[in-house]
Design a protein around this motif. Structure first.
Motif, mmCIF file in Angstrom:
data_model
loop_
_atom_site.group_PDB
_atom_site.id
_atom_site.type_symbol
_atom_site.label_atom_id
_atom_site.label_comp_id
_atom_site.label_asym_id
_atom_site.label_seq_id
_atom_site.Cartn_x
_atom_site.Cartn_y
_atom_site.Cartn_z
ATOM 1 N N UNK A 364 -1.828 2.224 -2.965
ATOM 2 C CA UNK A 364 -0.915 1.167 -2.560
ATOM 3 C C UNK A 364 0.506 1.609 -2.877
ATOM 4 N N UNK A 365 1.423 1.204 -2.035
ATOM 5 C CA UNK A 365 2.830 1.541 -2.192
ATOM 6 C C UNK A 365 3.643 0.298 -1.901
ATOM 7 N N UNK A 366 4.278 -0.247 -2.947
ATOM 8 C CA UNK A 366 5.011 -1.495 -2.796
ATOM 9 C C UNK A 366 4.149 -2.600 -2.180
ATOM 10 N N UNK A 367 2.898 -2.657 -2.672
ATOM 11 C CA UNK A 367 1.933 -3.686 -2.283
ATOM 12 C C UNK A 367 1.419 -3.524 -0.855
ATOM 13 N N UNK A 368 1.839 -2.487 -0.138
ATOM 14 C CA UNK A 368 1.347 -2.253 1.213
ATOM 15 C C UNK A 368 0.332 -1.127 1.138
#
Length: 372
Positions: A364-368
């Protein structure tokens, strides 16, 4: 026909490495150990492409003769706190590639010091393979490459019960509690007491929220050398959680002179192994890992998280080391010298070997969520 020599291959970790190599390559495997009866049983379980050979690491001529017959040597005879670099040196002398499941800081430093000799001999040596360290190191590289700039790395590990890895892992755990260790924090080395600063983190199912503590791992030094970061944190914990309380008590209540006694380590290791032989029935023997990387992407503060879980820590170690062995045997991993995993294994090769073993890294990256 290529031949792989697995030092300690009759043990639980070594036999899982052998299974992976036999599954993913055409190589023949020689497993070694001191227990002839156990070795014979393991050889029969592995099948016709495997053989057992008793080997005493304290006998240099015997070791050199065994290494000379191999195309690749895998060292899985821990605990590495007690090991010299004699196996690696024999490989360098014989011109044979090498990999291991070492998980101890002083051994890592001694092995890396042999880089010039290995490079001159044309020997590729990849150390600290397995699951942690090993797959975990490549998870970090994958995350660092996803960001424009990295400031901090944290690796957190949870093992269920014994992890299915036998009493040797118990010895390793208690040896790791004996002394404070240096960690790279805020741009300088600082002394850390093991099993402190309890932290609750979210891990993949079936673990969910689990507790981890500061613990000395070789990644603490190799990741700092590999990536320009301000902090590298390594934490470890066990489920069920009462094992953490017991381990912390051993680390902080026993007098140092008692905790550092080999007799104490053996006693605690065997008691713990007996306990986990009971609790493994409901806790399982799996492993879960979490990689937290903080930095920037496109000028914005970013938090990258990747996770991994497997139902057996011992099998996962075999898959991690076996994947490196496969790449060394095929010639896809050819970099003379001594390296930790993250310095020599590209993310593309890492992803390919994980996919071939049906292992997933969730990111996950910044919740995406992003795909592996």
């Amino acid at each position: 026909m290529q031949r792989v020599l697995i030092i300690g291959g009759a043990g639980r970790i070594g036999s899982n490495i052998a299974k992976d190599i036999l599954t993913h390559t055409d190589a023949e495997v020689t497993i070694t150990g001191r227990n002839t009866q156990q070795g014979s049983i393991t050889q029969q379980q592995l099948g016709s492409r495997a053989e057992f050979h008793p080997l005493d690491l304290a006998n240099p001529p015997e070791l050199r003769a065994a290494v000379a017959k191999a195309n690749l040597v895998v060292h899985s005879a821990g605990p590495f706190h007690y090991r010299t670099t004699d196996v690696l040196r024999a490989c360098i002398e014989q011109g044979v590639n090498y990999t291991d499941v070492s998980d101890e800081r002083s051994f890592t430093r001694k092995a890396l010091a042999l880089h010039p000799e290995a490079e001159t001999a044309g020997v590729t040596a990849v150390i600290n393979t397995g699951v942690f360290p090993g797959i975990s190191n490549s998870m970090v590289r994958q995350g660092v490459e996803a960001l424009d700039e990295t400031t901090s790395i944290q690796l957190s590990y949870v093992v269920a019960g014994s992890g299915g890895a036998g009493v040797t892992v118990m010895r390793t755990t208690f040896i790791g509690l004996q002394r404070p260790f240096d960690a790279w924090l805020n741009g300088r080395w600082q002394s850390i007491r093991p099993y402190t600063e309890r932290e609750t983190l979210e891990f993949p199912a079936p673990y969910g929220k689990a507790n981890v503590y500061w613990y000395d791992m070789p990644e603490a030094i190799t990741l700092q050398q590999t990536f320009p970061v301000k902090s590298v944190i390594t934490k470890f914990g066990v489920v069920p959680d009462f094992y953490n309380h017991a381990t912390r008590a051993m680390a902080h209540w026993l007098p140092p002179i008692v905790l550092r006694s080999p007799k104490t380590v053996e006693f605690l290791a065997h008691v713990s192994h007996s306990m986990t032989s009971v609790t493994d029935r409901f806790s399982g023997t799996g492993v879960a890992m979490r990689c937290d990387i903080k930095g920037q992407q496109a000028g914005t503060a970013t938090h990258y998280v990747s996770t991994f879980a497997h139902h057996s820590a011992a099998i996962a170690t075999g898959l991690g080391t076996g994947s490196i062995a496969e790449l060394l045997l095929s010639g896809k991993l050819k970099h003379p010298g001594v390296y930790p995993v993250e310095q020599v294994l590209s993310t593309d090769l890492f992803k390919a070997t994980m996919n071939s073993r049906q292992l997933e890294i969730h990111q996950t990256l910044n919740k995406a969520e992003i795909t592996s």
